[in-house]
Design an enzyme around this catalytic site. Structure first.
Site, mmCIF file in Angstrom:
data_model
loop_
_atom_site.group_PDB
_atom_site.id
_atom_site.type_symbol
_atom_site.label_atom_id
_atom_site.label_comp_id
_atom_site.label_asym_id
_atom_site.label_seq_id
_atom_site.Cartn_x
_atom_site.Cartn_y
_atom_site.Cartn_z
ATOM 1 N N LYS A 122 42.750 125.627 59.515
ATOM 2 C CA LYS A 122 43.090 124.350 59.457
ATOM 3 C C LYS A 122 44.809 124.276 58.822
ATOM 4 O O LYS A 122 45.060 125.423 58.423
ATOM 5 C CB LYS A 122 41.997 124.137 58.072
ATOM 6 C CG LYS A 122 40.339 123.763 58.858
ATOM 7 C CD LYS A 122 39.786 123.597 57.781
ATOM 8 C CE LYS A 122 38.614 123.924 57.678
ATOM 9 N NZ LYS A 122 37.473 123.414 56.287
ATOM 10 N N GLY A 123 45.534 123.031 58.559
ATOM 11 C CA GLY A 123 46.413 123.418 58.421
ATOM 12 C C GLY A 123 47.743 123.295 59.091
ATOM 13 O O GLY A 123 48.728 123.529 59.123
ATOM 14 N N GLY B 18 46.997 132.701 67.732
ATOM 15 C CA GLY B 18 46.438 131.452 68.916
ATOM 16 C C GLY B 18 46.857 131.085 69.569
ATOM 17 O O GLY B 18 48.212 130.690 69.285
ATOM 18 N N THR C 263 44.233 136.703 69.471
ATOM 19 C CA THR C 263 42.678 136.379 69.729
ATOM 20 C C THR C 263 42.085 137.154 70.276
ATOM 21 O O THR C 263 42.512 138.182 71.080
ATOM 22 C CB THR C 263 42.886 135.510 70.746
ATOM 23 O OG1 THR C 263 41.873 135.038 70.851
ATOM 24 C CG2 THR C 263 43.853 135.216 72.120
ATOM 25 N N ILE C 264 40.503 137.324 70.020
ATOM 26 C CA ILE C 264 39.797 138.130 70.888
ATOM 27 C C ILE C 264 39.513 137.580 71.922
ATOM 28 O O ILE C 264 39.490 138.323 72.533
ATOM 29 C CB ILE C 264 38.537 138.024 69.311
ATOM 30 C CG1 ILE C 264 38.276 136.755 69.650
ATOM 31 C CG2 ILE C 264 39.115 139.100 68.661
ATOM 32 C CD1 ILE C 264 36.450 137.095 68.734
ATOM 33 N N ASP C 265 39.684 136.543 72.085
ATOM 34 C CA ASP C 265 39.394 135.455 73.120
ATOM 35 C C ASP C 265 40.576 136.384 74.468
ATOM 36 O O ASP C 265 39.566 136.366 75.252
ATOM 37 C CB ASP C 265 39.178 134.362 73.307
ATOM 38 C CG ASP C 265 38.724 133.582 72.243
ATOM 39 O OD1 ASP C 265 37.547 134.718 71.708
ATOM 40 O OD2 ASP C 265 38.354 132.682 71.511
ATOM 41 N N GLY D 5 33.797 133.122 72.525
ATOM 42 C CA GLY D 5 35.657 133.242 73.950
ATOM 43 C C GLY D 5 35.655 131.811 74.127
ATOM 44 O O GLY D 5 36.363 131.549 74.875
ATOM 45 N N LEU E 254 30.310 138.900 64.084
ATOM 46 C CA LEU E 254 30.549 140.375 64.024
ATOM 47 C C LEU E 254 31.634 141.285 64.873
ATOM 48 O O LEU E 254 32.110 141.937 64.950
ATOM 49 C CB LEU E 254 29.245 140.987 64.967
ATOM 50 C CG LEU E 254 28.254 141.002 63.795
ATOM 51 C CD1 LEU E 254 26.422 141.052 64.316
ATOM 52 C CD2 LEU E 254 28.527 141.095 62.437
#
Length: 369
Positions: free
Chosen positions: A83-84, A124, A147-149, A192, A294
């Protein structure tokens, strides 16, 4: 001619990812080695826009001592938020109606008032879109992809992705034995959003028998046929990996909460849906495991740790070279600079001719297409 840099700021936005602290450490240390001071903005830009929420201050000075020994830690020293967005900041009107306003000028005013010459924005797609807009308004900005995606364009990978895939793969390794012992179908739901990189990489590395990704609408009858085929061959269990944004051919994405001002839609539930439908189609017991957050936690792998350190260092080098409006990007063998405008608003999806996807097909993995 750009003015010399004496003071920079760093912020981390969006979802947390293993490696954020490594970026912070490298940025602060590389800046200090050039005689620059470094400030850390808490929780994206909220440290500036909502300073009253932080009793010790929404912006903190970052020194060598404060970032020593943090590169291996998960999370972020500065905090983060989805947010923000200063260009679309949520505001509740007196009648309770939620709207949004543009508070971006407050960011620029703060930087000028506090003598901060440049920003390193770590995040991201959303964070880098904001960074690009601030650059257009005159702020000196360098972006760091996080980003982990792994769905950001123009970089081979983003830090956090390898850690997420490694953990998901370990979970799949463990599930093989329990699924085989009970002759079950195990459906593993992974993060993802609208990109299937985690599901694809972890699924193939972890020996999944079916992988369902957002880029290819799936036909569950084909997955069920794959399971029955395995049963006929005496392999009485199956592992199915499904990305949270996977889309059935004749259905809709599973959404836990719709999009609203200040919030993107929250995905989830597709794993349970797939397990239930596969149980009906195959007559087999099916269980669901949702890895969820996780995947975001824990210490970064050595690959992500090194990538994050390289990114933080390269961001400072870019500023030192007089660059702005660029993102540091992982290429081989070096970190490159690419214009933020070529990254902002663009998602890197799994292409249908992706070598990793073709590897899965060669191994007999069912993609439901």
């Amino acid at each position: 001619m750009t003015s010399p840099i004496r003071r920079i700021a760093i912020c981390t936005g969006g979802g947390d990812a293993p490696g954020l602290n490594a970026v912070i450490r490298a940025t602060v240390t590389a800046a200090a080695n050039r005689g620059w001071s470094c400030m850390g903005i808490r929780n994206g830009f909220n440290g500036i826009l909502q300073p009253e929420r932080y009793p010790t201050g929404g912006v903190m000075e970052l020194t060598r001592d404060q970032v020593r020994g943090i590169a291996h830690l998960g999370g972020t020293l500065l905090g983060t938020t989805n947010k923000g967005d200063p260009f679309h900041f949520p505001l509740t009107l007196p009648d309770g109606t939620l709207t949004e306003i543009d508070r971006s000028d407050e960011i620029l005013d703060y930087f000028q008032r506090e003598g901060i010459d440049a920003l390193v924005s770590v995040g991201g797609d959303g964070s880098l879109t904001i960074a690009n807009e601030l650059h257009r308004k005159g702020l000196r900005v360098v972006g760091v992809p996080k980003t982990i995606d792994n769905d950001l364009d123009k970089t081979f990978t983003t830090f956090g992705f390898d850690t997420a895939v490694s953990f998901a793969t370990e979970c799949l390794d463990r599930l093989h034995s329990t699924a085989e012992s009970h002759q079950r179908v195990m459906v593993v739901e992974v993060m993802g959003r609208y990109a299937g990189w985690i599901a694809l990489h972890a699924g193939i590395a972890g020996g999944a028998h079916a992988i369902l990704i957002p880029e290819m609408a799936f036909d569950l009858d084909k997955v069920a046929a794959k399971i029955r085929e395995r049963d006929a061959d005496g392999r009485l269990y199956s592992l199915v990996v499904v990305a949270e944004g996977a889309l059935p051919q004749h259905g809709q994405r599973a959404v836990l909460a719709p999009a609203e001002i200040g919030h993107a839609e929250r995905l989830g539930g597709i794993g349970e849906q797939v397990a239930r439908d596969l149980a009906q189609r195959t007559g087999k017991e099916a269980r669901t495991v949702v890895l969820g957050h996780l995947l975001r936690g824990g210490s970064p792998t050595s690959f992500d740790r090194l990538a994050a350190l390289r990114f933080g260092s390269a961001a400072v080098r870019a500023l030192d070279e007089g660059l702005s409006g660029v993102m540091v990007a992982l290429g081989f063998p070096n970190v490159n600079y690419v214009p933020l405008e070529e990254v902002a608003g663009r998602m890197k999806a799994v292409p249908p001719d992706c070598d990793t996807l073709q590897t899965g097909r060669d191994l007999g993995v069912c993609f439901g297409d």
